[in-house]
Write an enzyme that holds these catalytic residues in place. Structure first.
Site, PDB file in Angstrom:
ATOM      1  N   PHE A 123       0.857  -1.186   0.000  1.00  0.00           N
ATOM      2  CA  PHE A 123       0.000   0.000   0.000  1.00  0.00           C
ATOM      3  C   PHE A 123       0.889   1.229   0.000  1.00  0.00           C
ATOM      4  O   PHE A 123       1.519   1.556   1.009  1.00  0.00           O
ATOM      5  CB  PHE A 123      -0.900  -0.029   1.242  1.00  0.00           C
ATOM      6  CG  PHE A 123      -1.896   1.109   1.347  1.00  0.00           C
ATOM      7  CD1 PHE A 123      -2.997   1.151   0.514  1.00  0.00           C
ATOM      8  CD2 PHE A 123      -1.741   2.094   2.302  1.00  0.00           C
ATOM      9  CE1 PHE A 123      -3.933   2.178   0.625  1.00  0.00           C
ATOM     10  CE2 PHE A 123      -2.664   3.125   2.425  1.00  0.00           C
ATOM     11  CZ  PHE A 123      -3.763   3.169   1.580  1.00  0.00           C
ATOM     12  N   THR A 126       2.342   6.787   1.845  1.00  0.00           N
ATOM     13  CA  THR A 126       3.243   7.728   2.515  1.00  0.00           C
ATOM     14  C   THR A 126       4.365   8.206   1.602  1.00  0.00           C
ATOM     15  O   THR A 126       4.908   7.443   0.803  1.00  0.00           O
ATOM     16  CB  THR A 126       3.851   7.063   3.765  1.00  0.00           C
ATOM     17  OG1 THR A 126       2.797   6.614   4.613  1.00  0.00           O
ATOM     18  CG2 THR A 126       4.724   8.036   4.540  1.00  0.00           C
ATOM     19  N   SER A 132       1.617  12.287   7.944  1.00  0.00           N
ATOM     20  CA  SER A 132       0.336  12.619   8.575  1.00  0.00           C
ATOM     21  C   SER A 132      -0.524  13.459   7.639  1.00  0.00           C
ATOM     22  O   SER A 132      -1.746  13.336   7.621  1.00  0.00           O
ATOM     23  CB  SER A 132       0.579  13.362   9.890  1.00  0.00           C
ATOM     24  OG  SER A 132       1.258  12.533  10.821  1.00  0.00           O
ATOM     25  N   THR A 158       5.575  -0.877   3.557  1.00  0.00           N
ATOM     26  CA  THR A 158       5.701  -2.262   4.001  1.00  0.00           C
ATOM     27  C   THR A 158       5.484  -3.213   2.830  1.00  0.00           C
ATOM     28  O   THR A 158       4.580  -3.015   2.017  1.00  0.00           O
ATOM     29  CB  THR A 158       4.680  -2.556   5.116  1.00  0.00           C
ATOM     30  OG1 THR A 158       4.841  -1.601   6.172  1.00  0.00           O
ATOM     31  CG2 THR A 158       4.880  -3.949   5.688  1.00  0.00           C
ATOM     32  N   GLY A 339      14.984  -5.737  34.812  1.00  0.00           N
ATOM     33  CA  GLY A 339      16.213  -5.074  35.233  1.00  0.00           C
ATOM     34  C   GLY A 339      17.264  -5.096  34.130  1.00  0.00           C
ATOM     35  O   GLY A 339      16.963  -4.900  32.954  1.00  0.00           O
ATOM     36  N   GLU A 363       0.487   4.177  10.353  1.00  0.00           N
ATOM     37  CA  GLU A 363      -0.961   4.187  10.090  1.00  0.00           C
ATOM     38  C   GLU A 363      -1.683   5.243  10.924  1.00  0.00           C
ATOM     39  O   GLU A 363      -2.770   5.005  11.456  1.00  0.00           O
ATOM     40  CB  GLU A 363      -1.568   2.798  10.316  1.00  0.00           C
ATOM     41  CG  GLU A 363      -1.144   1.815   9.243  1.00  0.00           C
ATOM     42  CD  GLU A 363      -2.017   0.592   9.175  1.00  0.00           C
ATOM     43  OE1 GLU A 363      -3.246   0.726   9.306  1.00  0.00           O
ATOM     44  OE2 GLU A 363      -1.459  -0.494   8.986  1.00  0.00           O
TER      45      GLU A 363
END
Length: 381
Positions: A123, A126, A132, A158, A339, A363
């Site tokens: 997809f 971006t 955004s 991706t 720790g 996303e």
């Protein structure tokens, strides 16, 4: 109101959990260390029908529900979040775009093979200057006889290199803003389509992420996905479903962090007793368990609403936001409970933290989710 999973849902959960622990678990740390994207993993998932789980049977899918898909994403991500991410991008974004916007011909040509697992689907939304602000897309589609020439670049995509086909958004009508953006289907072997070397990432290292360069990449008119100028509206709908899967991914990471921390607290000794006997550790684990449960309920509600064909965008944004941040909190506390051991790669909790951070970015950032929710309340523009 019934919070019990149906028998079919439990079967999906058990099947995917067994697969993840058997096939994904043993190599998860090594894939993360080496940044290895293993296509064999997805071929095995395809054999189980997972790559097309929520897609209708007539288009090569398993005909499952979105709730079952969310359960599958959680179980996979609990063991290997990188695999969960590539899986979610393929199903919710790639196949989701084809399922929502594709014509019958496009579904037969691309959706069905993708749902059967013959290839992954990417997809491409971006860009370096349009994250955004997805409406700031600069990739251009110039009309030529019989088709379009796509020019520009996409970032952080991706499955970019391995996908058999990519959904690419481009500006077809400059000056019209969001109404001038159109989506196209670009097969992997298209001349002028160049995925770059994968990024060297902090987390999700076994999920393939790369840039895509488009240099006068020609696609025919039939490659247009949805109508001209409908790309922006279309991908907003697709992203609503994608937020559910990212929420499920967050639940998986948080659940893994909780389980690892609980096991460690019951074996690690300090001051003559198991650290799980100390109230400070108990409170951390109690908070983690509470937030995992809350995140899962939100994700399941959003998926259920989608399955019932009811408005789900607002709840999906809430689920994505809360589950992403809950995963970060759980992973951070898991390292604290471990720790010094939590800071080394011998223990998986440091990987959980690196993986979880992406969920607050991809996303739709946490800030964007808050804007979406606020606008759903009638606030803002």
């Amino acid at each position: 109101m019934d919070f019990t999973l149906a028998e079919e849902d439990r079967m999906v959960q058990e099947t995917v959990r067994d697969f993840a622990e058997r096939e994904l678990g043993p190599g998860a740390a090594a894939r993360d260390r080496d940044g290895t994207f293993d296509l064999d993993v997805y071929r095995k998932m395809a054999e189980l029908g997972l790559l097309g789980l929520p897609i209708a049977e007539e288009w090569g899918g398993a005909g499952g529900t979105y709730l079952q898909y969310a359960i599958a994403v959680e179980e996979i991500s609990r063991v290997c979040a990188s695999t969960g991410l590539s899986y979610a991008a393929h199903v919710s974004l790639g196949l989701g775009s084809l399922s929502l916007l594709g014509s019958d011909v496009q579904k037969g040509t691309y959706l069905a093979p993708g749902a059967r697992g013959q290839y992954l689907v990417a997809f491409g939304l971006t860009e370096a200057g349009a994250g955004s602000d997805a409406g700031g897309t600069r990739t251009r589609a110039a009309k030529v006889e019989g088709g379009w020439l796509l020019s520009g670049s996409k970032a952080f995509i991706t499955n970019a290199k391995s996908a058999g086909v990519s959904v690419i958004t481009a500006v077809t009508d400059p000056g019209k803003g969001a109404r001038g953006i159109t989506a196209f289907l670009v097969p992997k072997d298209t001349e002028g389509f160049y995925p770059s070397t994968s990024y060297d990432k902090m987390g999700m290292r076994a999920s393939e992420t790369a840039e895509i360069e488009l240099r006068d990449a020609y696609v025919p008119d039939e490659a247009m996905l949805g109508g001209r100028g409908e790309g922006f509206r279309g991908f907003l709908e697709v992203l609503d479903g994608g937020r559910i899967s990212i929420g499920a991914l967050g639940v998986g990471i948080a659940q893994a962090a909780l389980e690892a921390s609980l096991a460690y607290a019951q074996t690690r000794e300090q001051f003559g007793q198991k650290i799980g006997q100390f109230e400070a550790i108990q409170f951390k684990l109690a908070d983690m368990a509470m937030e995992v449960e809350m995140a899962r309920l939100l994700v399941h509600k959003a998926a259920w609403l989608k399955d019932q064909h009811q408005p789900f965008g607002q709840v999906a944004a809430m689920a994505k936001l809360f589950a992403s941040e809950a995963a970060m909190r759980a992973a951070t506390q898991a390292i604290q409970i471990h720790g010094g051991n939590g800071y080394i790669r011998e223990y998986p909790v440091e990987r959980y933290l690196r993986d979880a951070k992406l969920l607050e970015i991809g996303e739709g950032t946490s800030e964007i989710q808050r804007l979406v929710i606020a606008r759903g309340l009638g606030l803002g523009r």
